[in-house]
Motif scaffolding. Sequence first.
Motif, PDB file in Angstrom:
ATOM      1  N   THR A 683      21.998  36.640  81.863  1.00  0.00           N
ATOM      2  CA  THR A 683      22.823  37.550  82.662  1.00  0.00           C
ATOM      3  C   THR A 683      22.503  38.992  82.268  1.00  0.00           C
ATOM      4  N   THR A 863       7.984  38.085  89.771  1.00  0.00           N
ATOM      5  CA  THR A 863       9.182  38.566  90.472  1.00  0.00           C
ATOM      6  C   THR A 863      10.337  38.847  89.524  1.00  0.00           C
ATOM      7  N   GLY A 864      10.231  38.347  88.277  1.00  0.00           N
ATOM      8  CA  GLY A 864      11.298  38.605  87.309  1.00  0.00           C
ATOM      9  C   GLY A 864      11.047  39.817  86.457  1.00  0.00           C
ATOM     10  N   ASN A 878      15.562  41.095  90.828  1.00  0.00           N
ATOM     11  CA  ASN A 878      16.805  40.421  90.438  1.00  0.00           C
ATOM     12  C   ASN A 878      18.014  41.272  90.809  1.00  0.00           C
ATOM     13  N   SER A 879      17.970  42.548  90.437  1.00  0.00           N
ATOM     14  CA  SER A 879      19.075  43.444  90.779  1.00  0.00           C
ATOM     15  C   SER A 879      19.227  43.570  92.288  1.00  0.00           C
ATOM     16  N   THR A 889      19.805  33.916  90.981  1.00  0.00           N
ATOM     17  CA  THR A 889      18.400  34.160  91.304  1.00  0.00           C
ATOM     18  C   THR A 889      17.515  33.288  90.431  1.00  0.00           C
ATOM     19  N   LEU A 891      13.608  33.524  89.419  1.00  0.00           N
ATOM     20  CA  LEU A 891      12.432  34.382  89.508  1.00  0.00           C
ATOM     21  C   LEU A 891      11.423  33.984  88.446  1.00  0.00           C
ATOM     22  N   TYR A 950      16.517  31.642  85.376  1.00  0.00           N
ATOM     23  CA  TYR A 950      17.730  31.686  86.208  1.00  0.00           C
ATOM     24  C   TYR A 950      18.677  32.754  85.684  1.00  0.00           C
ATOM     25  N   SER A 951      19.241  33.511  86.620  1.00  0.00           N
ATOM     26  CA  SER A 951      20.240  34.527  86.259  1.00  0.00           C
ATOM     27  C   SER A 951      21.349  34.508  87.299  1.00  0.00           C
ATOM     28  N   GLY A 952      22.598  34.546  86.827  1.00  0.00           N
ATOM     29  CA  GLY A 952      23.698  34.643  87.783  1.00  0.00           C
ATOM     30  C   GLY A 952      24.778  33.613  87.569  1.00  0.00           C
TER      31      GLY A 952
END
Length: 953
Positions: A683, A863-864, A878-879, A889, A891, A950-952
């Motif tokens: 995160t 992409t990350g 991501n943002s 997301t 990425l 993974y983030s979120g």
Amino acid sequence: MKKIILSISILLFLFMLVGRTAFAQADLNTYLNKYSKAFEQKNPTAMAAACEEMIQAFPDTHWGYVLMSYSQLMLKDKEKAMNYWLNGVNLAPLDYHALAVGACNFAVHGKLDDAKSYMHFAYQVNGNPDAPKLLEEDLALLNKYLTLPLSELVSESRRIAPIYSNNGFFFQDMGECFNLWTQGKPCNRKHGLIQRMKAWPVPIPYFENSVQFFEAQGVLEAGDYKNGIPLMTSFINSASQDIHLQHFKASGYYYMSVYDLSEFNYGESLVNAELGLRAHDQIPIVFPNTYSLYLQDRKIMALNLLERPREKSKEAMELLTVAELMNNREFQVKSYNYLVSDLLMTTNQDDYRLMNQLFQKANSLAKGDPNLEDIIGGNYASFLYREKKPKEAKQLLLALAEKRLRAGQISDAQLLYNNAGFLANYESQYLESVDLFKRSIAITESYRGKLSPTQQLTMMDAQSSAYGGLILSYERLKDSEGLFQAQEQNRSRFLRERLNPAAKPLKLQEAQALLRPEEALIYYSTGNRPGDVIIHVITKERSSIHQHYPIDEWLTLKKQFLNRFFGRPDALNGVKAGPLEDVVNGSLVQYASKEQAFTSQHFEEAFEVTRELLKSYEQELIPVRNEILSFWHQFLIAPILPQLQGKISLIISAEEHLSLLPFESFISRDGHYLIEEFEVAYTPSMTVLNEVRKRNYSTNRKPVIAMGGATYQGRSPQVGSVERGLLGFLQVQADVQKKLSQGSNISIELAKLGFGLQADYLAGTLREVQMIQQMIPEATILIDRDMRESVVKSLDKSGELANYRFIHIATHGFAYEAIPELAGLMMTSPPEGDAIEDTFLIAPEIANMNLKADLAILSACDTGTGKYYRGEGINGLNSALMIAGANGTLLSLWPVSDQGTMVLMALLYELVFLQDIPADKALNAVKRHMISGAMGEFYQDPVIWAPFIYSGK
């Protein structure tokens, strides 16, 4: 040139750049009288000598150059005379004397029509009815040295003089306008003056542009940048290559550079300073003037803020050379100060001795002058501290900070409080250091809200040091609440405020309340030494702070891997270098301590090596990679394992280089990847995660829209060679930002950076989306021409894009770190183009979309990644996706294998859609499944599964 005549530009020819010293008319008169005596004696050699002294004493006024030009004509050196005249007329393009000597120069060169024109110009701006007679006398005198068409010139003078004999009102109106402009006030007579000038038989062609410059300058000097900058920009564009206005043009660029620096547009500030210097170069400079010093100084300031130390030192040496030639103490002191600042943190004894020598020179020049002493004050405080005088050093910094604050120099004041905070921290005065860092932060916060998003990111990046200092101080105080607040405020602020402008950073207790019993939130912050880390472990029940600095292990890593990877020898003449020794450029360098032997360069190299090894398919590198992954586990995970007992899920928030490492690939002592022992998710910050968790979308959405199989057949704009130089690159960056703010196509700028519209076809992306359609028949698939940027934007505009739970895009991805806006995806580029679109879907465009997706998957390279801003984190796709509305997301951190990606995605979709497992848990399960060997040996390698993050929610 015997008598000095009052002319229009006398009223403003001393226009001042910011900070210039005052002009001394009495001193100038001394030199003018010396010239006049030589003129009366008709002694051109003595006249030239007097002018030479005048130029060196007053290099920023036109008198010395103009009178020297006339003297050189008498000495029959026509080329030198023309060069001096060009210098003079650039400093005062509406001055009678400059224009009259211009007539003389063109007459001598046999350009009779030009000579006559300059007679018109001179008489238009004179305020003395004797001007024509005096010019005729000057021409007659020259005729004794050089053959002139004297009778024709005199005849023309007498013909046109009556035309301008009653122009007193014009002269008076111009004086009134100049007076108003110097006060920053408008002049209602300006347009009338311009029209009257145009009505004269031979008007001054650059008169309107000159008036425009004086008006813009007056507005800017009054502090009205909102209206002044557009006026100055318009002047620069209209002045173009006019040889009379290159100095004004350079001055205009100076004002713009000053403004850009105040607005945190460091790249544009550097570009404008360089363009100003180039405008100066259009004039055949016979002696440098102070204006070029100011432009050079701005260039150095911008390079410093852009963190370009090598270029900064080079430019500082050039500034010093010119300042010494001009005997300018102020810029000599500034030059030495810049050079000293680059060496302040040195551990090399030779560099330290050089730094002392440079500082002593600066101190000697500044002594007795409060303004110059202020310039070196910050560096002087550092010297006091190194001389074991911390109290005096801190007092000096605080006094300077208060002084800067009173003068409105808030950026300087912020930095000085920040430095005082670090000094207190080094002296173990942690409560005081907290107070000083908070003062520094308060200054930043006082004007942050006035800036654009890009400016805010740049400002936070440049001034995040205060938050870093606050984190160090709270760690020493073992204040978990304070540490969490500082860490939370120092990451993803821009993203947080885009998600919810009213959102406040969570407090420690609020963050703990959001955690599940099985979860641990881990915040990683870098310490004040390379290789030092602060780890903050937060669970629902408790929190703990850990500072870890395994210097011996870092030195071993450096010797065993980093030196070998970067081709550095470990021995000299057959003798192996010791733990505190390095072989550099064929010499043995010895360090005074372990801390000095491991530098920030080595720390950055460790990340670079790790990422390169993770991306490699070479089997022989696997043992090396595994050792380094084990090192990271020992560095970042092992120290906190006791606090993770009983926990199943880790939520990781890391900063700087740490944010680009896939923690789940770290290997424990028993040979297991971290992902085999814990659920792992990331995160940007806990406040961001909380805001995302608040978003709940309808359950009636369509399952997935998947895009892939893009074709790349477009034709890139013809722009010549790809831009390689720093200044050209920064100009492209400025153009990108300007066009994006206008919603314009940036294909030209992309082409200048080497982004072509033709690329390798990725057959795997087509198979990937077809596989999704086979698994989920209701899925919407966009391939080939349907995957154009215009189609995606149309779906967004209609609201259709907001109807999908999953958004999946498989294509070429890119992240151009130096220009943060250029993180994006390459869409289909048809041979005929895509209407007004440039075929690149980039982060700012994505951020403006309206998504209501549970997960956005970008199955593409890099992409990350993106531009890392201190105080924010990586600002990229991501943002952008989270701002657009994606709750999660997926990425990639590096280029991915087509086959590996397709298998990973197939497994992921099976778990998410067929077994209804949350995306973060599903991704972790897929990675463990691959590691188990169930899919085959190829898929066990982290090069296949580790890049996906993974983030979120």
